[in-house]
Scaffold this motif. Structure first.
Motif: not given
Length: 172
Positions: A86-96
């Protein structure tokens, strides 16, 4: 045509991309065999050549933590683990979250977001060889309007001269 390598056969456009498995006679990789961690046969249990463990047994991936280094109020200010799947979605959400903060900052200070980009960084785990999201970077550019600045006033009058007559309806 055998051109070398351990049991390697190479022709035009073909090649050995990696050795897997070992034969018992000389402990050398045997072509076509796969080494697993003994707990399953799927790709997550296969040990890649040159690596210590399979992705399912990798301690480095299990203990990897993420932390935000910015001075904004966003998630991951304290180190936290993210499941590698799930790292890609969690990190992308954080960057947003950073992008959202930029829009809020621009709206509150008479500005306009000119550009906002998000990049996800990847790396290869040294223990199991799996590709993983190692972090993210957000870049934003905000343009602020200062009506009291004489240069801004001059720019507005210059723009007015350039745009005068640009939207004339000749048919009328």
């Amino acid at each position: 045509m055998n051109v070398g390598g351990i049991g390697g056969y190479m022709g035009y456009g073909a090649g050995i991309t990696g050795m897997q498995g070992y034969n018992e006679a000389n402990q050398m990789p045997a072509y076509g065999q796969q080494v697993t961690d003994g707990k399953g046969t799927g790709p997550e249990h296969q040990i890649k050549p040159g690596h210590k463990s399979s992705p399912a047994e990798c301690e480095t991936c299990k203990n990897r933590k993420y932390q935000d280094g910015s001075d904004e109020m966003v998630s991951f200010k304290a180190p936290g683990h993210i499941d590698p799947d799930n790292a890609a979605m969690v990190v992308l959400s954080h960057e947003h979250e950073h992008v959202s903060n930029a829009y809020n900052k621009a709206n509150n200070n008479n500005g306009h977001v000119e550009r906002a980009t998000v990049q996800l960084k990847t790396d290869i785990c040294p223990e199991c060889g799996r590709s993983y999201i190692s972090g993210g970077v957000t870049n934003t550019q905000i343009k602020y309007y200062n009506e009291d600045n004489p240069y801004q006033k001059d720019l507005k009058s210059t723009d007015a001269v350039k745009l005068r007559g640009a939207n004339v309806d000749i048919a009328a």
